[in-house]
Design a protein around this motif. Structure first.
Motif, PDB file in Angstrom:
ATOM      1  N   GLU A  60      -5.501  -0.308  -9.581  1.00 17.50           N
ATOM      2  CA  GLU A  60      -4.643   0.419  -8.625  1.00 17.50           C
ATOM      3  C   GLU A  60      -5.240   1.783  -8.288  1.00 17.50           C
ATOM      4  O   GLU A  60      -5.184   2.235  -7.138  1.00 17.50           O
ATOM      5  CB  GLU A  60      -3.228   0.587  -9.194  1.00 17.50           C
ATOM      6  N   LEU A  81       2.283   1.773  -3.423  1.00 20.64           N
ATOM      7  CA  LEU A  81       1.272   2.317  -4.336  1.00 20.64           C
ATOM      8  C   LEU A  81       1.106   3.814  -4.087  1.00 20.64           C
ATOM      9  O   LEU A  81       1.031   4.617  -5.024  1.00 20.64           O
ATOM     10  CB  LEU A  81      -0.058   1.583  -4.125  1.00 20.64           C
ATOM     11  N   ARG A 112       3.952   5.698  -5.599  1.00 21.23           N
ATOM     12  CA  ARG A 112       3.802   5.853  -7.048  1.00 21.23           C
ATOM     13  C   ARG A 112       2.758   6.917  -7.363  1.00 21.23           C
ATOM     14  O   ARG A 112       2.928   7.716  -8.286  1.00 21.23           O
ATOM     15  CB  ARG A 112       3.433   4.511  -7.687  1.00 21.23           C
ATOM     16  N   LEU A 171      -0.852   4.162 -13.712  1.00 13.93           N
ATOM     17  CA  LEU A 171      -1.301   3.090 -12.818  1.00 13.93           C
ATOM     18  C   LEU A 171      -2.517   2.423 -13.459  1.00 13.93           C
ATOM     19  O   LEU A 171      -3.250   3.047 -14.223  1.00 13.93           O
ATOM     20  CB  LEU A 171      -1.686   3.637 -11.443  1.00 13.93           C
ATOM     21  N   ILE A 208       3.199  10.497  -9.457  1.00 13.84           N
ATOM     22  CA  ILE A 208       2.434  10.854 -10.661  1.00 13.84           C
ATOM     23  C   ILE A 208       1.698  12.172 -10.470  1.00 13.84           C
ATOM     24  O   ILE A 208       1.724  13.044 -11.335  1.00 13.84           O
ATOM     25  CB  ILE A 208       1.439   9.727 -11.010  1.00 13.84           C
ATOM     26  N   ASP A 209       1.035  12.332  -9.333  1.00 18.66           N
ATOM     27  CA  ASP A 209       0.197  13.513  -9.141  1.00 18.66           C
ATOM     28  C   ASP A 209       0.042  13.804  -7.646  1.00 18.66           C
ATOM     29  O   ASP A 209      -0.853  13.283  -6.981  1.00 18.66           O
ATOM     30  CB  ASP A 209      -1.180  13.252  -9.787  1.00 18.66           C
ATOM     31  N   MET A 221      -6.738  11.415  -1.908  1.00 17.86           N
ATOM     32  CA  MET A 221      -6.922  10.015  -1.553  1.00 17.86           C
ATOM     33  C   MET A 221      -6.672   9.814  -0.053  1.00 17.86           C
ATOM     34  O   MET A 221      -6.758   8.707   0.457  1.00 17.86           O
ATOM     35  CB  MET A 221      -5.944   9.116  -2.322  1.00 17.86           C
ATOM     36  N   GLY A 222      -6.292  10.895   0.627  1.00  7.02           N
ATOM     37  CA  GLY A 222      -5.980  10.784   2.048  1.00  7.02           C
ATOM     38  C   GLY A 222      -4.530  10.410   2.298  1.00  7.02           C
ATOM     39  O   GLY A 222      -4.171  10.011   3.394  1.00  7.02           O
ATOM     40  N   LYS A 268       0.827  -1.204   0.000  1.00  6.38           N
ATOM     41  CA  LYS A 268       0.000   0.000   0.000  1.00  6.38           C
ATOM     42  C   LYS A 268       0.866   1.260   0.000  1.00  6.38           C
ATOM     43  O   LYS A 268       0.595   2.210  -0.728  1.00  6.38           O
ATOM     44  CB  LYS A 268      -0.869  -0.044   1.263  1.00  6.38           C
ATOM     45  N   PHE A 307      -4.852   8.574 -12.048  1.00 11.81           N
ATOM     46  CA  PHE A 307      -3.406   8.401 -11.997  1.00 11.81           C
ATOM     47  C   PHE A 307      -2.985   7.656 -13.258  1.00 11.81           C
ATOM     48  O   PHE A 307      -3.049   6.426 -13.320  1.00 11.81           O
ATOM     49  CB  PHE A 307      -2.994   7.622 -10.749  1.00 11.81           C
ATOM     50  N   ARG A 345     -13.559   5.617  -7.767  1.00 16.18           N
ATOM     51  CA  ARG A 345     -12.432   5.761  -6.842  1.00 16.18           C
ATOM     52  C   ARG A 345     -12.856   6.503  -5.585  1.00 16.18           C
ATOM     53  O   ARG A 345     -12.481   6.140  -4.476  1.00 16.18           O
ATOM     54  CB  ARG A 345     -11.304   6.512  -7.559  1.00 16.18           C
ATOM     55  N   ALA A 347      -9.286   3.742  -1.668  1.00  8.43           N
ATOM     56  CA  ALA A 347      -9.536   3.158  -0.346  1.00  8.43           C
ATOM     57  C   ALA A 347      -8.325   3.319   0.564  1.00  8.43           C
ATOM     58  O   ALA A 347      -8.238   2.659   1.598  1.00  8.43           O
ATOM     59  CB  ALA A 347      -9.887   1.678  -0.489  1.00  8.43           C
ATOM     60  N   TYR A 348      -7.397   4.201   0.213  1.00  3.29           N
ATOM     61  CA  TYR A 348      -6.161   4.355   0.992  1.00  3.29           C
ATOM     62  C   TYR A 348      -6.430   4.677   2.456  1.00  3.29           C
ATOM     63  O   TYR A 348      -5.734   4.205   3.339  1.00  3.29           O
ATOM     64  CB  TYR A 348      -5.295   5.451   0.369  1.00  3.29           C
ATOM     65  N   SER A 349      -7.481   5.485   2.694  1.00  2.00           N
ATOM     66  CA  SER A 349      -7.724   5.924   4.075  1.00  2.00           C
ATOM     67  C   SER A 349      -8.388   4.834   4.929  1.00  2.00           C
ATOM     68  O   SER A 349      -8.511   4.984   6.133  1.00  2.00           O
ATOM     69  CB  SER A 349      -8.597   7.175   4.071  1.00  2.00           C
ATOM     70  N   LEU A 350      -8.825   3.745   4.301  1.00  2.00           N
ATOM     71  CA  LEU A 350      -9.457   2.666   5.067  1.00  2.00           C
ATOM     72  C   LEU A 350      -8.403   1.633   5.468  1.00  2.00           C
ATOM     73  O   LEU A 350      -7.276   1.667   4.974  1.00  2.00           O
ATOM     74  CB  LEU A 350     -10.547   1.994   4.229  1.00  2.00           C
ATOM     75  N   ASP A 351      -8.814   0.683   6.331  1.00  2.00           N
ATOM     76  CA  ASP A 351      -7.808  -0.282   6.809  1.00  2.00           C
ATOM     77  C   ASP A 351      -7.575  -1.438   5.822  1.00  2.00           C
ATOM     78  O   ASP A 351      -6.695  -2.255   6.031  1.00  2.00           O
ATOM     79  CB  ASP A 351      -8.186  -0.817   8.191  1.00  2.00           C
ATOM     80  N   GLY A 352      -8.367  -1.497   4.753  1.00  3.29           N
ATOM     81  CA  GLY A 352      -8.090  -2.489   3.722  1.00  3.29           C
ATOM     82  C   GLY A 352      -8.800  -3.819   3.900  1.00  3.29           C
ATOM     83  O   GLY A 352      -8.674  -4.713   3.072  1.00  3.29           O
ATOM     84  N   LYS A 409      -7.866   1.143  -5.794  1.00  2.00           N
ATOM     85  CA  LYS A 409      -7.289   0.831  -4.479  1.00  2.00           C
ATOM     86  C   LYS A 409      -6.818   2.101  -3.774  1.00  2.00           C
ATOM     87  O   LYS A 409      -6.922   2.208  -2.551  1.00  2.00           O
ATOM     88  CB  LYS A 409      -6.118  -0.136  -4.632  1.00  2.00           C
ATOM     89  N   LEU A 410      -6.299   3.051  -4.549  1.00  2.00           N
ATOM     90  CA  LEU A 410      -5.871   4.310  -3.937  1.00  2.00           C
ATOM     91  C   LEU A 410      -7.052   5.035  -3.320  1.00  2.00           C
ATOM     92  O   LEU A 410      -6.912   5.731  -2.320  1.00  2.00           O
ATOM     93  CB  LEU A 410      -5.189   5.199  -4.978  1.00  2.00           C
TER      94      LEU A 410
END
Lengths: 293, 235
Positions: B95, A168, A171, B91, A175-176, A183-184, A165, B88, B146, B101-106, B98-99
Motif C-alpha cells: 500500500e 487509500l 488512510r 499500511l 496517518i501522516d 505523494m501528490g 485509491k 506510512f 515509493r 504512484a498516487y499521482s499517476l493514472d494507475g 501504491k501511494l
C-alpha cells in the motif's frame, strides 16, 4: 426471546454503527471529534420527514434516503466551509474544532426547537403490517429495513476505504498528512471527501432514526452520544473498532433494557464506556489512543 | 538550459530568513549534491521546491515556472523522499508503494510494483507486512522505492543515510547510483559530504542560508577548505 433480543440489538447496533462511523471518519482524518454530527442528524431527520410527507406521490423510502444523503453532503460541506476551513487555515488549536462543533450542534438543536417545538413528529407508516414471523421470532419490518440499509452502507464504505485509491489516500492522510502531500495527495480534496462521507452517514442515520423514534430536535444529539461512546470504545478514528463497538453496544442495550428496564439504560452505556477507558483505553482496535477530545 | 533552475530562492520561518536567495542549476541525468552542516538550510531548500513551504524567488522546471502547490509539483514529476524514513506505519508495504504512484493514472501500477520488487527483493518478501514493523534500512529502501513508483523526472533525497548502519549506507548510495544509471535526475541532500561528493557530478555547499561554494564533485573533494569543514580532514 434470546434470538428476538439479539436481532433487535443487532439492528439497533447497526444504526449506532452508522453514527459511530460518521464520527470516526472525521476523527481519523482531521483528528477532532465532530460533535456537530448530532445536529446534522437532526436536520436530516426533518428533511427526510418533510420530503416523505410533502412529495406526491409518496416516494419510496430509498428515494427519501438518497435525497436526504445529498442534502447531508451539501450541509456537511457548507459547515466545513464556514466553520472548519478557517480554523484549518489559521492552524488554530484542536480545541477550536471541539468548541465550534459542539456549539454548532447546540445552535442547530435550538433552531429546530424554535421552528418545530419539542414534540416528536411521526414518519408516515412505511409498511402495512409492522412485523413478520421467522419461526417463533417476531421481527419488526422497520428494524429489518434499518439493518439492511445500514449494513449495505457500511459495506460500501469499508469497500471504499479499504479497496479504492481515494480510500487509500484517506488512510494515508489520517496517518501522516505531511508525507501524504509528498505523494501528490491533495489534502483539501481528501478533507472534502471526508465531510461528504460524514454528510451521507448523517443523512441516512437521520432518516432511519426518524423512522424508528420519530423526529424531534434532540434526536441527533441524544443518538450522537451513543455513536460517540461506540467510537471511543472502538478506539477513536478506527472504523472497524467503531463498528464492532456499536454492535456490541446495541446488543448490550437491548438485553439490559429487557432485564433492567429502559430507565437505567443511559447509565449502562456510560458505565460500559468507563469500564473500557479503565481496562482498555486504546479501544478495541488499539490505535489512536492518545488524542481524544 | 538546465532541467531545474533556481534563482534567488528565499524562505522565511516567521521573521527569521532561513534561505537568503540561493541560485542552483540541476542538470538533466546528473546527480547534484547539496551539502552543508545541520541547520544550513538544506531541507528547507528541498521543501521549498516541493511546495511544502512558501518561498519567494523563481524555480523553473523545463523552462516553465514550477507550480507552488505540492500536489502539482508531484504531478510534474518532482518527487521528494523525505528525511527520517517517513513510511506510512499501519499500511502494508504494498500500500505504501501504491501511494507512491498516487499521482499517476494507475495503468502501469502492476509493472511498476514488479520493477520495485526486483530492485528491492526484501520488499517483495514483506509486501503484505505493516511498513512500521520494517527495520530502519528496509524502511529507507521502501521510501526510495515509493518515490520511484511515481516515475520521477527529478528525485530529491533528503538525508537518505541519516541514522543508518554503515553497511546500509553503502547500499543506499549504490542504489542512488543505479537510479542515476537509469537516467533519472537526482538532487541529493546530505550531511555525509564525503560519500555524496564521490557519487555526484556537481555539488553546492550551503552555509547559513547562502551557497558558499560550488563545483564538480571531485573538485570539491580535493578542496582543502571543504576537507577541513566537512570531511573531517586537516589541511
Amino acid at each position: 426471546m434470546f434470538l428476538q433480543l439479539l436481532f433487535n440489538g443487532i439492528s439497533l447496533g447497526a444504526v449506532y454503527a452508522l453514527i459511530a462511523v460518521g464520527f470516526a471518519i472525521v476523527f481519523s482524518v482531521l483528528k477532532f471529534s465532530n460533535f456537530a454530527h448530532g445536529g446534522m442528524i437532526s436536520i436530516c431527520a426533518y428533511i427526510g420527514f418533510f420530503f416523505q410527507k410533502t412529495v406526491k406521490p409518496t416516494p419510496p423510502i430509498w428515494v427519501t434516503i438518497l435525497f436526504t444523503s445529498l442534502c447531508g453532503i451539501v450541509m456537511s460541506l457548507f459547515l466545513d466551509r464556514i466553520v472548519y476551513a478557517s480554523i484549518r487555515r489559521n492552524k488554530s488549536p484542536k480545541n477550536y474544532y471541539f468548541l465550534s462543533s459542539l456549539t454548532i450542534s447546540i445552535i442547530i438543536t435550538a433552531i429546530l426547537n424554535v421552528f418545530f417545538s419539542k414534540n416528536p413528529l411521526a414518519y408516515p407508516m412505511l409498511f402495512s403490517s409492522t412485523t413478520f414471523n421467522v419461526g417463533n421470532i417476531r421481527i419488526s419490518r422497520m428494524d429489518t429495513m434499518i439493518l439492511i440499509v445500514s449494513v449495505v452502507l457500511l459495506v460500501l464504505l469499508i469497500f471504499l476505504i479499504d479497496k479504492t485509491k481515494v480510500g487509500l489516500a484517506m488512510r494515508a492522510v489520517s496517518i501522516d498528512p505531511e508525507t501524504s502531500k509528498l505523494m501528490g495527495i491533495n489534502s483539501n480534496f481528501i478533507i472534502l471527501m471526508t465531510f461528504s462521507l460524514a454528510g451521507i452517514l448523517a443523512g441516512v442515520s437521520g432518516v432511519l432514526l426518524g423512522c424508528k423514534y420519530g423526529v424531534f430536535p434532540d434526536l441527533g444529539q441524544s443518538m450522537m452520544i451513543k455513536g460517540f461512546i461506540a467510537s471511543v470504545i472502538g478506539g477513536l478514528g478506527s472504523l472497524g473498532g467503531a463498528i464492532a463497538a456499536a454492535f456490541l453496544l446495541g446488543i448490550i442495550e437491548m438485553f439490559w433494557t429487557y432485564v433492567m428496564g429502559s430507565l437505567s439504560t443511559p447509565v449502562m452505556t456510560f458505565v460500559v464506556m468507563l469500564l473500557f477507558l479503565f481496562i482498555r483505553p486504546q479501544g478495541i482496535s488499539g490505535r489512536f489512543a492518545k488524542e481524544k477530545v | 538550459m538546465s532541467l531545474l533552475e533556481i534563482r534567488g530562492l528565499k524562505v522565511s520561518y516567521g521573521y527569521v530568513e532561513a534561505l537568503h536567495g540561493i541560485d542552483m542549476d540541476i542538470e538533466e541525468g546528473r546527480v547534484t549534491a547539496l551539502i552543508g552542516s545541520n541547520g544550513a538550510g538544506k531541507s528547507t531548500t528541498i521543501k521549498a521546491i516541493s511546495g511544502m513551504i512558501r518561498h519567494s524567488g523563481s524555480i523553473t522546471f523545463s523552462g516553465k515556472e514550477l507550480p507552488s502547490s505540492s500536489n502539482k509539483v508531484v504531478k510534474a514529476g518532482i518527487i521528494q523522499i523525505p528525511e527520517g524514513r517517513r513510511v506510512f506505519a499501519g499500511l502494508s508495504v504494498e500500500e505504501n508503494l501504491k501511494l507512491g504512484a498516487y499521482s499517476l493514472d494507475g495503468k502501469t501500477i502492476k509493472e511498476d510494483l514488479e520493477r520495485q520488487y526486483e530492485l528491492f527483493p526484501r520488499l517483495r518478501e514483506r509486501s503484505s507486512q505493516d511498513a512500521g514493523t520494517l527495520s530502519g534500512g528496509e524502511q529507507q529502501m521502501l521510501v526510495i522505492a515509493r518515490g520511484l513508483m511515481a516515475h520521477p523526472k527529478i528525485l530529491m533525497l533528503d538525508e537518505p543515510s541519516l541514522g543508518l548502519a554503515p553497511i546500509v549506507v553503502n547500499e543506499v548510495f549504490r542504489i542512488i547510483e543505479s537510479i542515476k544509471g537509469a537516467g533519472t535526475t537526482v538532487l541529493l541532500v546530505e550531511q555525509n559530504a564525503n560519500t555524496s561528493l564521490k557519487i555526484s557530478d556537481y555539488a553546492y555547499v550551503l552555509e547559513n542560508g547562502h551557497i558558499v561554494k560550488e563545483g564538480t564533485g571531485s573538485s570539491l573533494l580535493s578542496d582543502p577548505a571543504i576537507a577541513a569543514a566537512y570531511l573531517g580532514k586537516r589541511e
